[in-house]
Design an enzyme around this catalytic site. Sequence first.
Site, PDB file in Angstrom:
ATOM      1  N   GLN A   1      -5.541  -8.819  -2.479  1.00  9.59           N
ATOM      2  CA  GLN A   1      -5.605  -7.836  -1.383  1.00  9.59           C
ATOM      3  C   GLN A   1      -7.050  -7.565  -0.967  1.00  9.59           C
ATOM      4  OE1 GLN A   1      -3.701  -7.490  -4.105  1.00  9.59           O
ATOM      5  NE2 GLN A   1      -1.834  -6.352  -3.701  1.00  9.59           N
TER       6      GLN A   1
ATOM      7  N   ASN B   1      -3.087   2.705 -10.102  1.00 11.56           N
ATOM      8  CA  ASN B   1      -3.548   1.962  -8.925  1.00 11.56           C
ATOM      9  C   ASN B   1      -3.485   0.477  -9.282  1.00 11.56           C
ATOM     10  OD1 ASN B   1      -4.631   1.924  -6.205  1.00 11.56           O
ATOM     11  ND2 ASN B   1      -6.549   1.221  -7.105  1.00 11.56           N
ATOM     12  N   LYS B   2      -3.875  -0.355  -8.366  1.00 10.87           N
ATOM     13  CA  LYS B   2      -3.772  -1.805  -8.532  1.00 10.87           C
ATOM     14  C   LYS B   2      -4.363  -2.281  -9.862  1.00 10.87           C
ATOM     15  CE  LYS B   2      -2.141  -4.081  -6.405  1.00 10.87           C
ATOM     16  NZ  LYS B   2      -0.724  -4.381  -6.769  1.00 10.87           N
TER      17      LYS B   2
ATOM     18  N   ASP C   1      -1.590   4.850  -6.308  1.00 10.14           N
ATOM     19  CA  ASP C   1      -0.153   4.713  -6.060  1.00 10.14           C
ATOM     20  C   ASP C   1       0.629   5.895  -6.591  1.00 10.14           C
ATOM     21  OD1 ASP C   1      -1.316   1.795  -6.171  1.00 10.14           O
ATOM     22  OD2 ASP C   1       0.469   1.825  -4.897  1.00 10.14           O
TER      23      ASP C   1
ATOM     24  N   GLY D   1       0.858  -1.178   0.000  1.00 12.51           N
ATOM     25  CA  GLY D   1       0.000   0.000   0.000  1.00 12.51           C
ATOM     26  C   GLY D   1       0.898   1.233   0.000  1.00 12.51           C
TER      27      GLY D   1
HETATM   28  O1  MRU Z   1       0.704  -3.921  -4.515  1.00 16.28           O
HETATM   29  P1  MRU Z   1       0.075  -3.173  -3.387  1.00 16.28           P
HETATM   30  O2  MRU Z   1      -0.761  -4.033  -2.496  1.00 16.28           O
HETATM   31  O3  MRU Z   1       1.082  -2.333  -2.634  1.00 16.28           O
HETATM   32  O4  MRU Z   1      -0.922  -2.150  -4.103  1.00 16.28           O
HETATM   33  C1  MRU Z   1      -1.697  -1.293  -3.324  1.00 16.28           C
HETATM   34  C2  MRU Z   1      -2.629  -0.463  -4.098  1.00 16.28           C
HETATM   35  O5  MRU Z   1      -2.675  -0.515  -5.308  1.00 16.28           O
HETATM   36  C3  MRU Z   1      -3.462   0.496  -3.327  1.00 16.28           C
HETATM   37  O6  MRU Z   1      -4.723   0.644  -3.918  1.00 16.28           O
HETATM   38  C4  MRU Z   1      -2.748   1.846  -3.303  1.00 16.28           C
HETATM   39  O7  MRU Z   1      -1.438   1.703  -2.842  1.00 16.28           O
HETATM   40  C5  MRU Z   1      -3.442   2.843  -2.455  1.00 16.28           C
HETATM   41  S1  MRU Z   1      -3.242   2.479  -0.753  1.00 16.28           S
HETATM   42  C6  MRU Z   1      -3.890   3.691   0.196  1.00 16.28           C
END
Ligand code: MRU
Length: 342
Positions: A193, A244-245, A234, A46
């Site tokens: 996640q 984002n993810k 991100d 995150g």
């Molecule tokens: O690969 P991750 O689990 O770090 O990805 C996280 C995300 O894509 C979240 O949506 C993003 O970091 C926002 S967290 C407040």
Amino acid sequence: MYHTIKWLGDGVSMLDQRLLPAKEVYTIYKNHKDVATAIREMVIRGAPAIGIAAAMGIALAAKTSAAKTFDSFKAELNAAADLQAATRPTAVNLFWAVERMKKIIADGASVEELTGRLEKEAEAILEEDIAINRAMGKNGARFFSDGDTVMTHCNAGALATGGYGTALGVIRAAVEEGKKIKVFACETRPYLQGARITAWELQKDGIPVTLITDNMAGHFMKSGEIKKIIVGADRVAENGDTANKIGTYSHAVLAKEHGIPFYVAAPISTLDPSTKNGAAIPIEERGIEEVAYIQGVQIAPEGIFIRNPSFDVTPAKYITAIITEKGVIENVAQNGIRHLQR
Ligand code: MRU
């Protein structure tokens, strides 16, 4: 009550998010190299949370240094900062936090003074993040009405931040205002996640959560069950394009087709004016085993080609508003992030 990450003075405690929801295990990290490994291997993940972890890693490097001179001490700290920065490429909060720590390294006066300031700064980054998320929640809650069913993707909750969350923080704030909100959590293949972390967090809070697989989202948008969508980010480029993810982009396009508002909640530290547009955002590609295996069970034949981009970019034109702690950006495609920068 659980915590994402905690500074212990001589170590950093992190909830091992790889083990959720089956086990709630906290591991204590005593040196910066292990913190960097924990970020890379997704013990903590995150965007804001990995920035906090990196800052604490650098503070630990100061605490554990055996350098003989102040110059070699600073050189060690800069190397430790670079190691943290090399863990994951997409979330800009990581680089933002590392830069904040590097500025302190640059104007440190002595080993003791610098060690103390780095420790304080890392703790401040954590505390500020929680306050920022609460402010973001207050700014965003007005977009959500009593009775809404809201879809989210990945985990942008307490466990992706210092606490409270960005997208889930806005939902929490709306619930605290007395609104009844139901959440559809997309499972978020390949790393899950949504299923493992978002569903866990919301269940603990007593916020009604329904788990769906990612490919069910379009069906529930079409049926009218999903009224709004909110996700974290991100990195937001200067023109408002948002990484984002992986899977977020498809949800945003479908949301537009169905007239469903699509919100992004992100702290100012996620806005990156030095990245012009989405095409310039580096997208992390992770190991193929995340796709080929689910919880240790092989689900694809050996030897086939597999791709695993961990993020995608949603063009600004699909984003209804970006909610930050300092205010809300509407008309994202016209405005970009110009009027709300760091
Ligand atoms: O690969 P991750 O689990 O770090 O990805 C996280 C995300 O894509 C979240 O949506 C993003 O970091 C926002 S967290 C407040």
